[in-house]
Design an enzyme around this catalytic site. Structure first.
Site, PDB file in Angstrom:
ATOM      1  N   SER A  58      48.239  43.137  30.152  1.00 58.90           N
ATOM      2  CA  SER A  58      47.037  43.922  30.421  1.00 58.90           C
ATOM      3  C   SER A  58      46.552  43.726  31.862  1.00 58.90           C
ATOM      4  O   SER A  58      45.925  44.617  32.428  1.00 58.90           O
ATOM      5  CB  SER A  58      45.937  43.554  29.438  1.00 58.90           C
ATOM      6  N   PHE A  59      46.849  42.575  32.442  1.00 59.68           N
ATOM      7  CA  PHE A  59      46.420  42.320  33.816  1.00 59.68           C
ATOM      8  C   PHE A  59      47.019  43.327  34.794  1.00 59.68           C
ATOM      9  O   PHE A  59      46.429  43.616  35.846  1.00 59.68           O
ATOM     10  CB  PHE A  59      46.842  40.886  34.216  1.00 59.68           C
ATOM     11  N   GLU A  60      48.169  43.875  34.459  1.00 60.97           N
ATOM     12  CA  GLU A  60      48.847  44.843  35.341  1.00 60.97           C
ATOM     13  C   GLU A  60      48.347  46.282  35.111  1.00 60.97           C
ATOM     14  O   GLU A  60      48.777  47.208  35.821  1.00 60.97           O
ATOM     15  CB  GLU A  60      50.369  44.801  35.102  1.00 60.97           C
ATOM     16  N   ALA A  82      46.160  44.548  24.182  1.00 57.25           N
ATOM     17  CA  ALA A  82      45.504  43.627  23.249  1.00 57.25           C
ATOM     18  C   ALA A  82      45.447  42.254  23.901  1.00 57.25           C
ATOM     19  O   ALA A  82      46.479  41.693  24.265  1.00 57.25           O
ATOM     20  CB  ALA A  82      46.283  43.553  21.944  1.00 57.25           C
ATOM     21  N   VAL A  83      44.231  41.756  24.079  1.00 61.81           N
ATOM     22  CA  VAL A  83      44.051  40.402  24.602  1.00 61.81           C
ATOM     23  C   VAL A  83      43.494  39.582  23.438  1.00 61.81           C
ATOM     24  O   VAL A  83      42.437  39.912  22.893  1.00 61.81           O
ATOM     25  CB  VAL A  83      43.090  40.384  25.813  1.00 61.81           C
ATOM     26  N   ILE A  84      44.251  38.548  23.070  1.00 66.41           N
ATOM     27  CA  ILE A  84      43.909  37.800  21.853  1.00 66.41           C
ATOM     28  C   ILE A  84      43.643  36.337  22.201  1.00 66.41           C
ATOM     29  O   ILE A  84      44.504  35.666  22.772  1.00 66.41           O
ATOM     30  CB  ILE A  84      45.042  37.935  20.818  1.00 66.41           C
ATOM     31  N   HIS A  90      43.378  31.281  28.832  1.00 66.27           N
ATOM     32  CA  HIS A  90      42.666  32.026  29.880  1.00 66.27           C
ATOM     33  C   HIS A  90      42.234  33.414  29.396  1.00 66.27           C
ATOM     34  O   HIS A  90      42.078  34.346  30.152  1.00 66.27           O
ATOM     35  CB  HIS A  90      43.480  32.095  31.181  1.00 66.27           C
ATOM     36  N   TYR A 115      39.136  53.086  28.101  1.00 68.12           N
ATOM     37  CA  TYR A 115      39.339  51.662  27.817  1.00 68.12           C
ATOM     38  C   TYR A 115      39.736  51.458  26.352  1.00 68.12           C
ATOM     39  O   TYR A 115      38.877  51.474  25.468  1.00 68.12           O
ATOM     40  CB  TYR A 115      38.019  50.956  28.126  1.00 68.12           C
TER      41      TYR A 115
HETATM   42  N1  INI Z   1      48.216  39.862  28.535  1.00 64.66           N
HETATM   43  C1  INI Z   1      47.761  40.615  27.514  1.00 64.66           C
HETATM   44  O1  INI Z   1      47.857  41.851  27.578  1.00 64.66           O
HETATM   45  N2  INI Z   1      47.188  40.050  26.422  1.00 64.66           N
HETATM   46  C2  INI Z   1      47.044  38.695  26.314  1.00 64.66           C
HETATM   47  O2  INI Z   1      46.515  38.210  25.266  1.00 64.66           O
HETATM   48  C3  INI Z   1      47.511  37.864  27.372  1.00 64.66           C
HETATM   49  N3  INI Z   1      47.433  36.444  27.277  1.00 64.66           N
HETATM   50  O3  INI Z   1      47.264  35.934  26.177  1.00 64.66           O
HETATM   51  O4  INI Z   1      47.577  35.750  28.283  1.00 64.66           O
HETATM   52  C4  INI Z   1      48.112  38.495  28.494  1.00 64.66           C
HETATM   53  N4  INI Z   1      48.569  37.763  29.531  1.00 64.66           N
HETATM   54  C5  INI Z   1      49.494  38.255  30.523  1.00 64.66           C
HETATM   55  C6  INI Z   1      48.801  38.915  31.668  1.00 64.66           C
HETATM   56  O5  INI Z   1      48.248  40.164  31.260  1.00 64.66           O
HETATM   57  C7  INI Z   1      49.770  39.188  32.829  1.00 64.66           C
HETATM   58  O6  INI Z   1      50.814  40.033  32.400  1.00 64.66           O
HETATM   59  C8  INI Z   1      50.403  37.921  33.423  1.00 64.66           C
HETATM   60  O7  INI Z   1      49.421  36.946  33.664  1.00 64.66           O
HETATM   61  C9  INI Z   1      51.141  38.247  34.746  1.00 64.66           C
HETATM   62  O8  INI Z   1      50.227  38.786  35.703  1.00 64.66           O
END
Ligand code: INI
Length: 157
Positions: A58-60, A82-84, A90, A115
Site C-alpha cells: 500500500s505504501f507504493e 489492506a493494512v492489518i 509499523h 480510498y
Molecule cells: N503493506 C500493505 O499493503 N499492508 C500491510 O499490512 C503492510 N504491512 O503489514 O507492513 C504493508 N507493508 C509493505 C509496504 O506497503 C511497502 O510495500 C514496503 O514497506 C516497501 O516500501
C-alpha cells in the site's frame, strides 16, 4: 429561482477508471478487486475502459496513483489495499502515510482518487470487509468512484 444542484449519477458508461492495487495481503486485495470490477461493470462500465495496476504494498499506491492521475487518461482512480495491524509493528506509519498520500494525489491532481484501503486490527476484520459479513470495500469504493466520475463531468459542463 431554484438553486442549481449538482450530483453524480451511478452510471459508469463511457467512464475510464484506474485501479491501483497492492499485492501485500493479496488474499484480501484480490477480493476487493473482484468487488470493484463487478460494481463498475454492473453500473454500465466496460472492461476496455478499466486499467488495473498492481504495486508491491500500500505504501507504493500514492506515487503510482499520482502517475496515473497525471496521465489524464482517467475519470477516477480507485486505490485498493489492506493494512492489518496483526501483521506489522509499523501498522500506524504505513496506514497514515497511505491515507495522507492518497488524499494528496486527489488534491494535487484534481482527479477523484478514491480510498479503498482497509485498516484493520485483525485478519478476520479484513475478511469481513472483503466480501463477507460487512460487504466488500472494493465494491463500495468503486460505487463512490462511479458517482464522482459522473459528478466531475457534470461540473465541467
Ligand atoms: N503493506 C500493505 O499493503 N499492508 C500491510 O499490512 C503492510 N504491512 O503489514 O507492513 C504493508 N507493508 C509493505 C509496504 O506497503 C511497502 O510495500 C514496503 O514497506 C516497501 O516500501
Amino acid at each position: 429561482m431554484m438553486a442549481k444542484v449538482y450530483q453524480g449519477q451511478l452510471s459508469a458508461s463511457g467512464r475510464k477508471f484506474g485501479i491501483i492495487i497492492s499485492r501485500f495481503n493479496e488474499f484480501i486485495t484480490t477480493r476487493l478487486l473482484e468487488g470493484a470490477l463487478d460494481c463498475i461493470l454492473r453500473h454500465g462500465g466496460s472492461e476496455e475502459n478499466i486499467e488495473v495496476v498492481w504495486v508491491p504494498g500500500s505504501f507504493e499506491i500514492p506515487v503510482t496513483a499520482q502517475n496515473l492521475a497525471q496521465s489524464g487518461r482517467f475519470d477516477a482512480l480507485i486505490c485498493l489495499a489492506a493494512v492489518i495491524r496483526g501483521g506489522t509493528v509499523h501498522f500506524e506509519y504505513v496506514a497514515a502515510e497511505v491515507t495522507k498520500g492518497i488524499a494528496q494525489v486527489g488534491l494535487q491532481t484534481g482527479i477523484p482518487t478514491l480510498y479503498g484501503v482497509l485498516t484493520c486490527d485483525t485478519l478476520e476484520e479484513a475478511i469481513e470487509r472483503a466480501g463477507t459479513k460487512q460487504g466488500n470495500k472494493g465494491w463500495q469504493t468503486a460505487l463512490n468512484a462511479v458517482e464522482m466520475a459522473d459528478l466531475w463531468r457534470g461540473l465541467k459542463k
